[in-house]
Scaffold this motif. Structure first.
Motif, PDB file in Angstrom:
ATOM      1  N   THR A   1       1.116   8.032 -16.898  1.00 13.48           N
ATOM      2  CA  THR A   1       0.329   9.270 -16.790  1.00 13.48           C
ATOM      3  C   THR A   1       0.352   9.829 -15.370  1.00 13.48           C
ATOM      4  OG1 THR A   1      -1.683   8.024 -16.306  1.00 13.48           O
ATOM      5  CG2 THR A   1      -1.277   8.560 -18.619  1.00 13.48           C
ATOM      6  N   LEU A   2       1.013   9.108 -14.446  1.00 13.12           N
ATOM      7  CA  LEU A   2       1.028   9.478 -13.029  1.00 13.12           C
ATOM      8  C   LEU A   2      -0.397   9.787 -12.557  1.00 13.12           C
ATOM      9  CD1 LEU A   2       4.223  11.687 -12.709  1.00 13.12           C
ATOM     10  CD2 LEU A   2       3.843   9.441 -11.713  1.00 13.12           C
ATOM     11  N   LYS A   3      -1.271   8.838 -12.860  1.00 11.54           N
ATOM     12  CA  LYS A   3      -2.699   9.027 -12.586  1.00 11.54           C
ATOM     13  C   LYS A   3      -2.966   9.483 -11.154  1.00 11.54           C
ATOM     14  CE  LYS A   3      -6.972   6.356 -12.506  1.00 11.54           C
ATOM     15  NZ  LYS A   3      -7.580   5.033 -12.736  1.00 11.54           N
ATOM     16  N   TYR A   4      -2.262   8.909 -10.178  1.00  9.82           N
ATOM     17  CA  TYR A   4      -2.588   9.198  -8.783  1.00  9.82           C
ATOM     18  C   TYR A   4      -1.886  10.440  -8.239  1.00  9.82           C
ATOM     19  CZ  TYR A   4      -4.928   4.806  -9.287  1.00  9.82           C
ATOM     20  OH  TYR A   4      -5.770   3.825  -9.739  1.00  9.82           O
ATOM     21  N   LEU A   5      -1.201  11.168  -9.128  1.00  9.08           N
ATOM     22  CA  LEU A   5      -0.773  12.517  -8.740  1.00  9.08           C
ATOM     23  C   LEU A   5      -1.786  13.534  -9.249  1.00  9.08           C
ATOM     24  CD1 LEU A   5       3.119  12.734  -9.122  1.00  9.08           C
ATOM     25  CD2 LEU A   5       1.752  12.660  -7.065  1.00  9.08           C
ATOM     26  N   GLY A   6      -2.857  13.027  -9.856  1.00 13.92           N
ATOM     27  CA  GLY A   6      -3.892  13.923 -10.365  1.00 13.92           C
ATOM     28  C   GLY A   6      -4.958  14.204  -9.315  1.00 13.92           C
ATOM     29  N   GLY A   7      -4.869  13.513  -8.157  1.00 17.77           N
ATOM     30  CA  GLY A   7      -5.909  13.671  -7.138  1.00 17.77           C
ATOM     31  C   GLY A   7      -7.170  12.956  -7.576  1.00 17.77           C
TER      32      GLY A   7
ATOM     33  N   TRP B   1       1.132  20.989 -10.588  1.00 19.89           N
ATOM     34  CA  TRP B   1       2.538  21.236 -10.931  1.00 19.89           C
ATOM     35  C   TRP B   1       3.466  20.095 -10.540  1.00 19.89           C
ATOM     36  CZ3 TRP B   1       4.098  23.948 -14.671  1.00 19.89           C
ATOM     37  CH2 TRP B   1       3.341  25.016 -15.101  1.00 19.89           C
ATOM     38  N   ARG B   2       3.142  19.416  -9.438  1.00 15.22           N
ATOM     39  CA  ARG B   2       4.016  18.304  -9.045  1.00 15.22           C
ATOM     40  C   ARG B   2       3.960  17.204 -10.101  1.00 15.22           C
ATOM     41  NH1 ARG B   2       3.066  14.687  -4.606  1.00 15.22           N
ATOM     42  NH2 ARG B   2       4.928  13.404  -4.364  1.00 15.22           N
ATOM     43  N   LYS B   3       2.778  16.964 -10.611  1.00 17.92           N
ATOM     44  CA  LYS B   3       2.620  15.966 -11.674  1.00 17.92           C
ATOM     45  C   LYS B   3       3.375  16.416 -12.932  1.00 17.92           C
ATOM     46  CE  LYS B   3      -1.090  13.633 -14.199  1.00 17.92           C
ATOM     47  NZ  LYS B   3      -2.465  13.191 -14.104  1.00 17.92           N
ATOM     48  N   ARG B   4       3.224  17.677 -13.287  1.00 12.97           N
ATOM     49  CA  ARG B   4       3.887  18.194 -14.505  1.00 12.97           C
ATOM     50  C   ARG B   4       5.401  18.116 -14.386  1.00 12.97           C
ATOM     51  NH1 ARG B   4      -0.210  23.141 -14.260  1.00 12.97           N
ATOM     52  NH2 ARG B   4      -1.924  22.276 -15.483  1.00 12.97           N
ATOM     53  N   PHE B   5       5.932  18.530 -13.231  1.00 14.28           N
ATOM     54  CA  PHE B   5       7.400  18.499 -13.074  1.00 14.28           C
ATOM     55  C   PHE B   5       7.929  17.062 -13.037  1.00 14.28           C
ATOM     56  CE2 PHE B   5       6.978  22.916 -11.106  1.00 14.28           C
ATOM     57  CZ  PHE B   5       7.420  23.544 -12.265  1.00 14.28           C
ATOM     58  N   HIS B   6       7.142  16.150 -12.485  1.00 12.09           N
ATOM     59  CA  HIS B   6       7.521  14.733 -12.549  1.00 12.09           C
ATOM     60  C   HIS B   6       7.589  14.279 -14.008  1.00 12.09           C
ATOM     61  CE1 HIS B   6       7.027  13.755  -8.226  1.00 12.09           C
ATOM     62  NE2 HIS B   6       7.697  12.657  -8.557  1.00 12.09           N
ATOM     63  N   HIS B   7       6.624  14.733 -14.790  1.00 12.30           N
ATOM     64  CA  HIS B   7       6.618  14.334 -16.201  1.00 12.30           C
ATOM     65  C   HIS B   7       7.815  14.903 -16.950  1.00 12.30           C
ATOM     66  CE1 HIS B   7       2.169  12.994 -16.410  1.00 12.30           C
ATOM     67  NE2 HIS B   7       2.973  11.975 -16.393  1.00 12.30           N
ATOM     68  N   PHE B   8       8.130  16.155 -16.712  1.00 14.99           N
ATOM     69  CA  PHE B   8       9.337  16.734 -17.341  1.00 14.99           C
ATOM     70  C   PHE B   8      10.561  15.895 -16.964  1.00 14.99           C
ATOM     71  CE2 PHE B   8       7.106  20.892 -17.922  1.00 14.99           C
ATOM     72  CZ  PHE B   8       7.488  21.129 -19.220  1.00 14.99           C
ATOM     73  N   THR B   9      10.652  15.539 -15.692  1.00 17.49           N
ATOM     74  CA  THR B   9      11.825  14.790 -15.215  1.00 17.49           C
ATOM     75  C   THR B   9      11.865  13.394 -15.833  1.00 17.49           C
ATOM     76  OG1 THR B   9      11.680  15.997 -13.133  1.00 17.49           O
ATOM     77  CG2 THR B   9      13.030  13.992 -13.125  1.00 17.49           C
TER      78      THR B   9
ATOM     79  N   LEU C   1       0.834  -1.215   0.000  1.00 20.05           N
ATOM     80  CA  LEU C   1       0.000   0.000   0.000  1.00 20.05           C
ATOM     81  C   LEU C   1       0.863   1.258   0.000  1.00 20.05           C
ATOM     82  CD1 LEU C   1      -2.809  -1.081   2.510  1.00 20.05           C
ATOM     83  CD2 LEU C   1      -2.904  -1.080   0.014  1.00 20.05           C
ATOM     84  N   ALA C   2       1.997   1.195   0.715  1.00 22.15           N
ATOM     85  CA  ALA C   2       2.879   2.370   0.783  1.00 22.15           C
ATOM     86  C   ALA C   2       3.433   2.727  -0.596  1.00 22.15           C
ATOM     87  CB  ALA C   2       4.031   2.090   1.746  1.00 22.15           C
ATOM     88  N   ASN C   3       3.738   1.714  -1.381  1.00 17.71           N
ATOM     89  CA  ASN C   3       4.291   1.990  -2.711  1.00 17.71           C
ATOM     90  C   ASN C   3       3.209   2.317  -3.723  1.00 17.71           C
ATOM     91  OD1 ASN C   3       7.390   1.602  -2.768  1.00 17.71           O
ATOM     92  ND2 ASN C   3       6.598   0.062  -1.344  1.00 17.71           N
ATOM     93  N   LEU C   4       1.971   1.976  -3.373  1.00 19.63           N
ATOM     94  CA  LEU C   4       0.838   2.389  -4.204  1.00 19.63           C
ATOM     95  C   LEU C   4       0.517   3.870  -3.962  1.00 19.63           C
ATOM     96  CD1 LEU C   4      -1.066   1.039  -6.212  1.00 19.63           C
ATOM     97  CD2 LEU C   4      -2.530   0.370  -4.298  1.00 19.63           C
ATOM     98  N   CYS C   5       0.838   4.335  -2.752  1.00 26.53           N
ATOM     99  CA  CYS C   5       0.612   5.749  -2.405  1.00 26.53           C
ATOM    100  C   CYS C   5       1.586   6.631  -3.183  1.00 26.53           C
ATOM    101  CB  CYS C   5       0.812   5.940  -0.896  1.00 26.53           C
ATOM    102  SG  CYS C   5       0.936   7.673  -0.405  1.00 26.53           S
ATOM    103  N   HIS C   6       1.055   7.688  -3.801  1.00 24.34           N
ATOM    104  CA  HIS C   6       1.877   8.625  -4.567  1.00 24.34           C
ATOM    105  C   HIS C   6       2.201   9.886  -3.762  1.00 24.34           C
ATOM    106  CE1 HIS C   6       0.978   5.894  -7.754  1.00 24.34           C
ATOM    107  NE2 HIS C   6       1.431   6.675  -8.717  1.00 24.34           N
ATOM    108  N   ASN C   7       1.849   9.852  -2.463  1.00 22.81           N
ATOM    109  CA  ASN C   7       2.171  10.966  -1.577  1.00 22.81           C
ATOM    110  C   ASN C   7       1.578  12.298  -2.063  1.00 22.81           C
ATOM    111  OD1 ASN C   7       4.924  12.810  -0.356  1.00 22.81           O
ATOM    112  ND2 ASN C   7       3.521  11.679   0.935  1.00 22.81           N
ATOM    113  N   CYS C   8       0.305  12.232  -2.489  1.00 23.36           N
ATOM    114  CA  CYS C   8      -0.317  13.474  -2.983  1.00 23.36           C
ATOM    115  C   CYS C   8      -0.742  14.384  -1.839  1.00 23.36           C
ATOM    116  CB  CYS C   8      -1.507  13.152  -3.879  1.00 23.36           C
ATOM    117  SG  CYS C   8      -2.961  12.621  -2.974  1.00 23.36           S
TER     118      CYS C   8
END
Ligand code: SF4
Ligand code: SF4
Length: 381
Positions: free
Chosen positions: A203-209, A225-233, A60-67
């Motif tokens: 798509t980092l779905k779970y950083l979308g809330g 923005w956190r999702k966007r910057f992750h995508h840039f990275t 579960l911890a690794n499923l969490c994206h820390n949003c």
């Protein structure tokens, strides 16, 4: 409601203990409350269980994206006496996961001093490449070399050094992930489960809330923005990787050797990747500094920031190497760039880099169990 309150009190009476026991306590409360069910994949996965063993909470911890959303929504979050803080305990458990499954196991201890380990390995690597350049050439500045990196370090020398270190890093990561995967008892992955997990990761779905508004960062406001910057990275990194792969094909299969023209595919991919790898880490570093400390584990800040800064140094030195490759300073850019890349390779299995792989495994496990007929994993590890 009375039953819920008694369950919560009973759970909160348990002594504050390890991250595993704290997660068990909090998840028992969440399982009775279920207010956050729509936020991310963690809460639906939680409702399939009534027991939270260490391997379950690691999953579960690794499923969490820390949003951070479930902390701001929680009526039992501190200063409430039940002190439910899911993002923080999940962050602590992710570190436990990386340490527990690291290979060789004793190297997992590096997660405790990861910031120092990254700084040391990167600076020592720069020094080693500096000394190697001197040993190979008898001098450091070799004049204008027309962008020919192999006049400083022969191609085969670089392939051998980086091949050994990269090969070990991949092996160590693969062994750790295999152990994690086996302990999650995931079952068979169908094509649909693999496709869904890949989509959710890319798509980092779970950083979308839960509603697509993004994460919480410094307060209860949502932001993408956190999702966007992750995508840039991430995509910047993948473009740099693609540039290296294409250059390898050019070298070995087409007989085309570096330096490549500015309009060649390896240079275009590398430049786009390098730019992404500047924008993403700069943004992530800014957000990390601004972040509400309650969202995470304070002890992991050095690891997070060291990884972000290292990626930034790699991209800046790579772009500098491209910009100055036809000047006398090319050798210094090359030494610094190779040293930072080596610093990343050396710390890959024992630092923040590993989080993407563990998260992908957890997403796949989630996609598999959603498709299983018996959704309730009572007693499952
Ligand atoms: S985090 Fe709080 S609000 Fe959300 S399900 Fe758990 S107890 Fe309920
Ligand atoms: S922090 Fe976000 S991703 Fe993690 S459990 Fe809470 S809502 Fe889910």
């Amino acid at each position: 409601m009375q039953q819920l309150n008694s369950l919560i009190r009973e759970a909160s009476d348990l002594a504050m203990g390890t991250p595993e026991s704290e997660a068990d306590r909090m998840l028992q409360i969440c399982n009775a409350c279920r207010y956050c069910e729509g936020f991310c994949a963690v809460f639906p996965a939680m409702t399939r269980r009534i027991e939270f063993t260490p391997s379950v909470v690691y999953y579960l911890a690794n499923l969490c994206h820390n949003c951070g959303a479930c902390l701001h929504a929680c009526q039992y979050a501190p200063p409430h006496e039940f002190a439910v803080n899911i993002p923080m305990v999940m962050a602590q458990l992710r570190k436990e996961t990386y340490m527990s499954y690291a290979w060789p196991r004793m190297m997992g201890e590096l997660y405790k001093i990861n910031g120092v380990a990254v700084a040391l390995s990167a600076s020592v690597s720069v020094m080693v490449f500096l000394l190697l350049a001197l040993a190979l050439n008898g001098k450091f500045f070799g004049g204008v070399l027309d962008g020919n990196f192999y006049a400083v370090f022969p191609h085969n020398t670089l392939v051998m050094i980086f091949g050994i270190v990269f090969g070990f890093a991949i092996l160590a990561l693969a062994i750790g992930l295999t152990r994690f995967w086996q302990e999650m008892s995931p079952g068979r992955a169908s094509g649909g489960a693999v496709a869904e997990a890949t989509h959710d990761a890319l798509t980092l779905k779970y950083l979308g809330g839960g509603h697509g508004d993004g994460c919480n960062n410094e307060d209860d406001a949502f932001s993408l923005w956190r999702k966007r910057f992750h995508h840039f990275t991430f995509y910047g990194f993948m473009l740099c990787f693609a540039a290296t792969s294409v250059a390898t094909i050019y070298h070995y299969f087409l007989g085309l050797h570096a330096p490549y023209a500015l309009n060649s595919l390896p240079v275009i991919l590398g430049t786009l990747g390098g730019v992404g790898l500047v924008i993403g880490p700069v943004g992530l570093l800014y957000l990390n500094i601004q972040r509400d400390p309650a969202h995470g584990d304070r002890s992991q800040k050095p690891m997070d920031r060291a990884f972000i800064v290292l990626l930034l140094l790699i991209s800046i030195s790579g772009l500098g190497l491209l910009a100055y490759r036809d000047t006398v300073s090319m050798s210094i850019w090359l030494v610094v760039h190779l040293g930072f890349v080596m610093g990343l390779f050396l710390t890959m299995p024992y630092g923040k880099f590993a989080h993407g792989f563990y998260r992908l495994a957890a997403l796949l496990k989630n996609s598999i169990e959603k498709r299983q007929k018996n959704h309730l994993q009572f007693g499952a590890d």
